[in-house]
Design an enzyme around this catalytic site. Structure first.
Site, mmCIF file in Angstrom:
data_model
loop_
_atom_site.group_PDB
_atom_site.id
_atom_site.type_symbol
_atom_site.label_atom_id
_atom_site.label_comp_id
_atom_site.label_asym_id
_atom_site.label_seq_id
_atom_site.Cartn_x
_atom_site.Cartn_y
_atom_site.Cartn_z
ATOM 1 N N SER A 96 0.840 -1.193 0.000
ATOM 2 C CA SER A 96 0.000 0.000 0.000
ATOM 3 C C SER A 96 0.879 1.249 0.000
ATOM 4 O O SER A 96 2.019 1.222 0.492
ATOM 5 C CB SER A 96 -0.895 0.018 1.251
ATOM 6 O OG SER A 96 -1.577 1.258 1.361
ATOM 7 N N TYR A 109 -2.025 -0.220 10.547
ATOM 8 C CA TYR A 109 -2.100 -0.531 9.119
ATOM 9 C C TYR A 109 -0.857 -0.036 8.384
ATOM 10 O O TYR A 109 -0.249 -0.775 7.596
ATOM 11 C CB TYR A 109 -3.356 0.085 8.507
ATOM 12 C CG TYR A 109 -3.544 -0.254 7.050
ATOM 13 C CD1 TYR A 109 -4.004 -1.505 6.663
ATOM 14 C CD2 TYR A 109 -3.250 0.678 6.053
ATOM 15 C CE1 TYR A 109 -4.170 -1.832 5.322
ATOM 16 C CE2 TYR A 109 -3.415 0.360 4.713
ATOM 17 C CZ TYR A 109 -3.871 -0.890 4.355
ATOM 18 O OH TYR A 109 -4.029 -1.207 3.030
#
Length: 203
Positions: A96, A109
Site C-alpha cells: 500500500s 495498518y
C-alpha cells in the site's frame, strides 16, 4: 472447467485462513500440486482497522499485524519454495502507499504495510538469482470494503480499474508499481513529506 467463458481455463479452489499461518504452506502446496504447478502467486489478503494510539486497541492492532504481515509473509514463503523448485516464476505482494506515509488512526495498518514492503524488497534481492521475480504493488485509495467511506479520499478509484492496472504491472514484471498510476506515480517521491495537516483533514 466449464462456465468460465475461456476454453482450457482451469480453476481450483482451496479454503485458506492466513491468520492460521502454520497451515498456509500445506494448503498452498496441496493446491499447487492439484494445479500441476503455478507460475505466479499473488499475496493479497489484508485487513484494516481504525486504531488510535493509546486507546486500548492493542487487540485490533495485533489482528492487523497478524494478517497483513505474518499471514502475508507465510504466503510468500510458500510461494517462494514452490517457484524456486520450478526454477522460475513471479511473486506479487499487495502492499500500500500507506507503507510510505503515516496517517492518523492508521498506525497499525501503515506499520503492517511498511513491514510487508520491506520484506518484499528483501525477497526480491534473494530470489533474483533463483530466477523468481518479486513485484510489490502499492495501491492508493481503492473503493473496496477494506475501509469505510474510502470514496471520500482523493483520487479513489473503482476496484475494477485498480485490478486492470495491477494486471498490467504483473505482466510487465515491474519490481514496484503504484495503482492508480495517476497521480500517485508522480506523487510517490513526496510520500512521507506531506504536511501532517493534510492527513488530519482526511482522518
Amino acid at each position: 472447467m466449464g462456465g468460465t467463458g475461456q476454453p482450457g481455463l482451469r480453476i481450483e479452489i482451496a479454503e485458506l485462513d492466513v491468520d492460521q499461518d502454520e497451515t498456509v504452506a500445506a494448503v498452498l502446496h496441496e493446491l499447487f500440486v492439484r494445479l500441476g504447478g503455478v507460475d505466479i502467486v499473488v499475496a493479497n489478503a489484508g485487513i484494516n482497522r481504525f486504531t488510535g494510539v493509546g486507546k486500548g486497541q492493542l487487540a485490533d492492532a495485533r489482528r492487523v499485524i497478524q494478517t497483513n504481515v505474518i499471514g502475508a509473509i507465510a504466503t510468500v514463503e510458500a510461494a517462494a519454495e514452490h517457484l524456486v523448485s520450478r526454477g522460475a516464476g513471479q511473486i506479487v505482494g499487495i502492499s500500500s502507499l500507506a507503507s510510505l506515509q503515516a496517517m492518523p488512526k492508521q498506525a497499525a495498518y501503515c506499520a503492517s504495510k511498511a513491514a510487508f514492503s520491506m520484506y518484499l524488497d528483501a525477497a526480491r534481492l534473494e530470489l533474483k538469482r533463483k530466477n523468481v521475480a518479486v513485484t510489490s504493488i502499492l495501491p492508493g485509495f481503492v473503493v473496496t470494503d477494506i475501509m469505510p467511506k474510502i470514496e471520500k479520499f482523493p483520487f479513489a478509484v473503482p476496484a475494477a480499474q485498480a485490478a486492470r492496472e495491477i494486471v498490467t504491472l504483473i505482466e510487465q514484471r515491474k519490481p514496484v508499481g503504484v495503482v492508480p498510476a495517476w497521480p500517485w506515480k508522480w506523487l510517490r517521491p513526496f510520500f512521507g513529506h506531506f504536511p501532517d495537516s493534510l492527513w488530519n483533514k482526511l482522518a
